[in-house]
Design an enzyme around this catalytic site. Structure first.
Site, PDB file in Angstrom:
ATOM      1  N   ARG A  48      49.759  -2.023  31.863  1.00 36.52           N
ATOM      2  CA  ARG A  48      48.305  -1.948  32.235  1.00 36.52           C
ATOM      3  C   ARG A  48      48.692  -0.321  32.482  1.00 36.52           C
ATOM      4  NH1 ARG A  48      46.556  -2.587  37.094  1.00 36.52           N
ATOM      5  NH2 ARG A  48      47.042  -4.883  37.239  1.00 36.52           N
ATOM      6  N   TYR A 100      25.262   8.677  20.149  1.00 38.33           N
ATOM      7  CA  TYR A 100      25.569   7.162  19.568  1.00 38.33           C
ATOM      8  C   TYR A 100      24.791   6.371  20.705  1.00 38.33           C
ATOM      9  CZ  TYR A 100      28.507   3.043  19.285  1.00 38.33           C
ATOM     10  OH  TYR A 100      28.589   1.920  19.143  1.00 38.33           O
ATOM     11  N   ASP A 172      32.469  14.603  22.147  1.00 36.85           N
ATOM     12  CA  ASP A 172      32.586  13.312  21.477  1.00 36.85           C
ATOM     13  C   ASP A 172      32.888  13.646  20.197  1.00 36.85           C
ATOM     14  OD1 ASP A 172      32.731  11.016  20.029  1.00 36.85           O
ATOM     15  OD2 ASP A 172      31.161   9.870  21.290  1.00 36.85           O
ATOM     16  N   LYS A 197      36.660   4.086  14.625  1.00 36.88           N
ATOM     17  CA  LYS A 197      36.039   4.855  13.399  1.00 36.88           C
ATOM     18  C   LYS A 197      37.173   5.600  12.669  1.00 36.88           C
ATOM     19  CE  LYS A 197      32.571   3.055  15.827  1.00 36.88           C
ATOM     20  NZ  LYS A 197      31.790   3.944  16.415  1.00 36.88           N
TER      21      LYS A 197
END
Ligand code: PLP
Length: 381
Positions: A48, A100, A172, A197
């Protein structure tokens, strides 16, 4: 030597693994790491916190965006949500109105419940941004091009306002990727990505990134990442690393296809408007040309009737009717219902996300095949 973006994309952070010479960076499918002794560590304790495969991915994305630190998360939304943990109750953010849909939902529900306030503006209009800044404003958050109407924001101008008012500029960069656009070089403070993406590129893995250079914010974000645990696993890290290697050739091909299709769609009698920043009549064409080395491969267009929308979504055979973007497969989505379903109707209408707007993510198939598919589908025969 080897400093061009294409080479950096292929080689990534390590070029090969030092210990074994492995050309493909190994998958350290491991949750925990043995300590040599008390207060001793190999540099890895628990995945983690840190994992070698994830670290390779984090350093590679930082290298490509030209930032000092990269952070990889399980999804793009996890990346953005974790980043917003650096803000506190009472902080105000100015954000692009045409975001988005998932980011809009995060900001207006989760972040809002945490006491963070947002003003959404048309960020392609710099004056609108400047007018929205208040004494408690902490950051300007933009997407350029926007999703789905492909408006362009001048990153350098936003940075200038940000610096003047002591605000962070966050970009972004999902639609452009570091292959076409590097906001940190233009002065932005933080870049976020949906790695799902273009970076991954194959519609098979979810991922998200934050890249920045500020030591203090990086320290905060490392604590947040370790504490919330929204990290990407070793195998998914490797899938993204593998996809990343072909980013340059995919982007070149996808953009070439997109340019062709945008031009040809504009000539078709059933298509009303085409939104693509690479068209010279697009309002953001000049700025896009200045701040990026390409226009990307996302096209939005409107048809004349809602029946034609249904025709397209039902009859496409090369392009797939599916959410998401950026992969090798061409995908078409209906923003009003899918990606932007959570944006209020009035705002959708204002933004031009109408009932006849479709968004096409152009893949690497033959460009004539993609174009002809849409042209045949719209007729609904
Ligand atoms: C998809 C997307 C996101 C969210 O990423 P996920 O990986 O789906 O969580 C954020 N921003 C943009 C621009 C996107 O296209």
């Amino acid at each position: 030597m080897g400093n061009s973006i294409e080479t950096k994309i292929v080689h990534g952070n390590s070029y090969f693994e030092e210990r074994t010479g492995a050309v493909s960076y190994p998958i350290y499918q491991c949750a925990t790491f043995r300590h040599p002794g008390l207060h001793e560590t190999t540099g890895y304790d628990y995945s983690r916190q840190n994992n070698p495969t994830r670290e390779e991915l984090e350093k590679s994305i930082a290298l490509l965006e030209e930032g000092k630190y990269g952070f990889a998360f399980s999804t793009g939304m996890a990346a953005i949500a974790n980043l917003f943990e650096i803000f506190s109750s009472g902080d105000h953010i100015v954000a692009t109105d045409d975001l988005y849909g998932g980011s809009y939902r995060l900001f207006t529900t989760i972040c809002k419940n945490h006491g963070i306030e947002f003003t959404f503006v048309d960020s392609s209009d710099i004056i609108e941004i400047e007018k929205s800044i208040k004494s408690n404003t902490k950051a300007i958050y933009i997407e350029t091009p926007t999703n789905p109407t492909m408006k362009i924001t001048d990153i350098k101008k936003v940075v200038k306002i940000g610096k003047k008012n002591n605000l962070l500029t966050i970009v972004d960069n999902t639609f452009m990727t570091p292959f076409f656009q590097r906001p940190l070089i233009l002065g932005a403070d933080i870049v976020v990505h949906s790695g799902t993406k273009y970076i991954g590129g194959h519609n098979d893995t979810l991922a998200g990134f934050v890249v920045l250079s500020d030591d203090k914010i990086a320290e905060k974000l490392r604590l947040i990442q370790k504490s919330t645990g929204a990290v990407i696993g070793p195998f998914d890290s490797w899938l993204i690393l593998r996809g990343l290697k072909t980013l340059a050739v995919r982007m070149e091909r996808q953009e070439k296809n997109a340019k062709y299709i945008a031009e040809k769609l504009g000539e078709n009698e059933n298509i009303e408007n085409v939104y693509y920043p690479g068209l010279e009549n697009h309002s953001g064409y000049e700025i896009a040309k200045q701040q990026a080395t390409g226009f990307g491969a996302m096209i939005s267009f409107t048809v004349k009737t809602k029946q034609q929308v249904e025709n397209i979504l039902k009859n496409v055979k090369v392009v797939m009717f599916a959410e998401s973007l950026g992969g090798v497969e061409s995908l078409i989505t209906y923003p009003a219902v899918q990606t932007h379903g959570d944006v209020p109707v009035e705002l959708r209408e204002k933004l031009g996300i109408t009932e006849t707007l479709l968004r096409l993510s152009v893949g690497i198939e033959n460009c004539e095949d993609i174009l002809n598919d849409i042209i045949q589908a719209v007729k609904g025969e």
